[in-house]
Design an enzyme around this catalytic site. Structure first.
Site, PDB file in Angstrom:
ATOM      1  CE  LYS A  23       5.703 -13.275   9.332  1.00 25.07           C
ATOM      2  NZ  LYS A  23       6.192 -12.209  10.206  1.00 25.07           N
ATOM      3  CG  ASP A  73      14.535  -0.027  -3.573  1.00 22.31           C
ATOM      4  OD1 ASP A  73      15.673   0.338  -3.203  1.00 22.31           O
ATOM      5  OD2 ASP A  73      14.176   0.011  -4.766  1.00 22.31           O
ATOM      6  CB  SER A 115       7.269   7.733 -15.927  1.00 22.07           C
ATOM      7  OG  SER A 115       6.755   7.189 -14.717  1.00 22.07           O
ATOM      8  CD  GLU A 140       9.916   0.303  -3.008  1.00 19.43           C
ATOM      9  OE1 GLU A 140      10.189   1.486  -3.195  1.00 19.43           O
ATOM     10  OE2 GLU A 140      10.074  -0.578  -3.875  1.00 19.43           O
TER      11      GLU A 140
END
Ligand code: 0O2
Length: 280
Positions: A23, A73, A115, A140
């Site tokens: 898509k 996820d 991080s 996700e």
């Protein structure tokens, strides 16, 4: 859990990843076909690997039964953009889609992680059709620039190497690199309009040239060869001038010539048909 059951569990997620990639790829294509700049540069996706699921489940104290409801996820899509500004456009595009419903958004661009990680994350609900009927799953979607992606991919592999014991010196260097990425994205944004203009005119030229070449190829089938060679030589001359306006004009004129030959070919074949059937 048996390997076979893992496969069954992850099957719908694989389908979702494949569908969503198709898509978004189609969206890129549609933008290009309309001569528009696409805020999406590239789309990739993956189903989380079993070792990675087990590691996350262990870290977050999630039982096997809770994996589908607690790990958001299992299906992951990554959308890469050229510029930071494109990320907002892609987020808006996703929010407005009727085949996805946003559950959660995490803005690690304005809220950079400790991080140094930057990306925009969306968790969406997505429906897939399976043998057992419709199923709603979570996917996700990570959206980031090419530069953010460069940093994240390298940092991720170092995380994998060092687990939770990354030497402080390397952490420090990664943080510095993350700051450079912020600056790089800002610098690229400042020349965004120039870059988009250049890319659009390259795209426009490429599609005009493709159309001209298709027309010339078709003419070889219906027109006099000497005529076509003349047209071809004319095309080379116009092409060398590097003038988009002239190229467009040439393409329009060629369209008219091709249509003329096409109509002639149709009426000729009509006459042949009538001769064959004795209706002439
Ligand atoms: P992998 O291997 O990519 O699948 P939470 O919502 O906080 O309860 P979660 O799911 O860790 O828990 O959310 P978060 O922090 O939004 O992270 C989701 C994913 O974003 C990660 O998946 C990474 O892909 C990416 N990510 C998050 N933080 C970092 C980071 O510091 N560096 C890099 N390179 N990527 C990051 P996984 O499951 O950790 O890993």
């Amino acid at each position: 859990m048996e390997i076979q059951l893992w496969r069954e569990l992850l099957n719908p997620y694989e389908l979702a990843v494949n569908e969503i990639i198709v898509k978004f790829d189609h969206l890129i294509k549609q933008h290009k076909e309309r001569g528009l700049y696409s805020p999406i540069e590239q789309v990739t996706g993956r189903v989380k690997s079993i070792p990675s699921i087990l590691e996350k489940a262990q870290k977050k104290k999630i039982s096997i039964e809770q994996i589908e409801s607690k790990i958001e996820d299992l299906a992951g899509i990554r959308i890469i953009c050229q510029f930071v500004e494109d990320i907002d456009k892609v987020v808006e595009l996703i929010r407005n889609r009727s085949d996805m419903r946003v559950k959660k958004e995490k803005d690690y661009i304005n809220n950079q992680k400790e991080s140094g990680y930057r990306s925009y994350h969306l968790i969406v609900y997505y429906h897939i059709e399976t043998l057992d009927g419709m199923k709603e799953i979570m996917v996700e979607i990570q959206i980031r620039t090419l530069a953010m992606n460069f940093w994240a991919v390298i940092e991720h592999s170092l995380q994998y190497k060092y687990k939770r014991n990354m030497p402080i010196e390397i952490r420090h260097q990664l943080m510095e690199a993350a700051n450079s990425i912020v600056k790089l994205d800002e610098q690229m944004s400042s020349v965004r309009s120039e870059i988009i203009e250049a890319q659009n005119s390259f795209q426009a030229k490429a599609s005009i040239v493709t159309e001209i070449l298709n027309n010339i190829q078709n003419l070889y089938k219906v027109a006099n060869k000497r005529e076509v060679i003349k047209i071809q030589d004319e095309f080379y001359k116009v092409y060398e001038q590097n003038d988009l306006k002239k190229l467009r004009l040439f393409s329009e004129e060629l369209d008219i010539i091709t249509e003329g030959y096409h109509a002639q070919a149709i009426s000729l074949s009509g006459i042949e048909h009538m001769y064959k059937n004795n209706t002439y």
